[in-house]
Motif scaffolding. Structure first.
Motif, PDB file in Angstrom:
ATOM      1  N   PRO A  90       1.283  -9.891  -6.840  1.00  0.00           N
ATOM      2  CA  PRO A  90       1.368  -9.827  -5.372  1.00  0.00           C
ATOM      3  C   PRO A  90       2.496  -8.934  -4.868  1.00  0.00           C
ATOM      4  CG  PRO A  90       1.051 -12.077  -6.113  1.00  0.00           C
ATOM      5  CD  PRO A  90       1.312 -11.269  -7.338  1.00  0.00           C
ATOM      6  N   ASP A  91       3.581  -8.814  -5.638  1.00  0.00           N
ATOM      7  CA  ASP A  91       4.708  -8.003  -5.197  1.00  0.00           C
ATOM      8  C   ASP A  91       4.660  -6.582  -5.746  1.00  0.00           C
ATOM      9  OD1 ASP A  91       5.127  -8.665  -7.811  1.00  0.00           O
ATOM     10  OD2 ASP A  91       7.214  -9.341  -7.553  1.00  0.00           O
ATOM     11  N   ASP A  92       3.528  -6.190  -6.301  1.00  0.00           N
ATOM     12  CA  ASP A  92       3.399  -4.825  -6.829  1.00  0.00           C
ATOM     13  C   ASP A  92       3.549  -3.836  -5.666  1.00  0.00           C
ATOM     14  OD1 ASP A  92       2.247  -2.323  -7.760  1.00  0.00           O
ATOM     15  OD2 ASP A  92       1.428  -3.469  -9.448  1.00  0.00           O
ATOM     16  N   PRO A  93       4.441  -2.869  -5.776  1.00  0.00           N
ATOM     17  CA  PRO A  93       4.661  -1.920  -4.679  1.00  0.00           C
ATOM     18  C   PRO A  93       3.438  -1.072  -4.351  1.00  0.00           C
ATOM     19  CG  PRO A  93       5.810  -1.219  -6.673  1.00  0.00           C
ATOM     20  CD  PRO A  93       5.341  -2.615  -6.924  1.00  0.00           C
ATOM     21  N   GLU A 148       1.168  -2.197  -0.980  1.00  0.00           N
ATOM     22  CA  GLU A 148       1.469  -1.705   0.358  1.00  0.00           C
ATOM     23  C   GLU A 148       0.915  -0.297   0.554  1.00  0.00           C
ATOM     24  OE1 GLU A 148       2.787  -2.012   4.169  1.00  0.00           O
ATOM     25  OE2 GLU A 148       3.352  -3.560   2.713  1.00  0.00           O
ATOM     26  N   ARG A 189      -3.216 -10.414  -1.253  1.00  0.00           N
ATOM     27  CA  ARG A 189      -2.192  -9.777  -0.424  1.00  0.00           C
ATOM     28  C   ARG A 189      -2.689  -8.439   0.117  1.00  0.00           C
ATOM     29  NH1 ARG A 189       2.626  -6.427  -1.575  1.00  0.00           N
ATOM     30  NH2 ARG A 189       3.906  -6.512   0.309  1.00  0.00           N
TER      31      ARG A 189
END
Length: 256
Positions: A184-187, A190, A239
């Motif tokens: 989920p926090d993979d750049p 975005e 996300r």
């Protein structure tokens, strides 16, 4: 010597159980015979005939609630009632045959839950480079859309067909789905959300919309079920899709 036969004998002669005879008594389908001097009920030929008649009609599928009126009717009404019962049985047979055919088709998977037009879309996917897992995801989504948005399903399929005819859109969809394995926090999420949102804003006709939900009282609930299906198993994709919806709404896109 006592006259008549016992309930056990009556049951054996009529081809039913003692429990069934007592059930017929409770329903008023067969009158309970009088007891003999020993306190036992004795069944005569009239009661045995009635038992056989009730058992025969019940065995033919006539509902117990209708048997009494059929047996007590005059000859014309009796014949008409039997015809009605036969027609009802024919409908049940047709329904059971259809169910059996559905079960047979289900042995080939849940493709039976979709019409030919939707299946044709799924069959195109391998040739476009989609994986087997992608096709399974798409199949589940189409089944849900058809169930929750039946009045808009054909329009939805038309939108998908339009998208699959655009190579750049196909590549974007495949990239989007691949994000399901990302953290989920993979750049990259975005960045991809910006790219996908821009893609749809440049050509809104490529954005599949759930247009059949606006006028339903429970439309919001159905929309949530459709848009969030499978997210628990794909946190990265969860996300990503949330960001895409957020960016599209911020740009004024109509998502429903």
């Amino acid at each position: 010597m006592s006259e008549g036969i016992t309930i056990g004998q009556a049951a054996a002669f009529a081809g039913v159980t003692i429990k069934t005879i007592r059930h017929y008594h409770r329903l008023g389908l067969v009158d309970e015979p009088r007891r003999d001097s020993s306190g036992y009920r004795r069944y005569g030929s009239a009661e045995l005939l009635r038992l056989v008649q009730v058992r025969t009609l019940a065995g033919a599928g006539v509902p117990l609630a209708e048997i009494g009126s059929i047996l007590d009717a005059d000859p014309d009404r009796f014949a008409a009632a039997l015809i009605e019962a036969e027609e009802a049985l024919t409908e049940r047979i047709d329904e059971l045959v259809a169910r059996r055919e559905t079960l047979r088709r289900l042995t080939q998977g849940d493709r039976v839950l979709l019409p030919d037009r939707a299946l044709a879309l799924l069959d195109r996917m391998p040739g476009l480079g989609f994986t087997e897992a992608d096709a399974a995801t798409a199949r589940e989504a189409l089944i849900l859309v058809r169930a929750l948005m039946p009045e808009g399903f054909e329009d939805y399929l038309a939108q998908i067909e339009h998208g699959l005819d655009d190579p750049r859109h196909v590549a974007m969809v495949k990239l989007t789905w691949s994000a399901g394995s990302w953290a989920p926090d993979d750049p990259r999420i975005e960045e991809l959300a910006d790219e996908v949102a821009a893609h749809f804003l440049a050509d809104p006709s490529l954005l599949p919309t759930l247009t059949g939900l606006q006028h339903r009282e429970d439309g919001d609930t159905r929309y949530e079920l459709l848009t969030h299906h499978g997210e628990d198993d794909r946190p990265g994709w969860t996300r990503l899709t949330a960001l895409i919806r957020q960016k599209l709404r911020a740009a004024g896109a109509d998502l429903q």
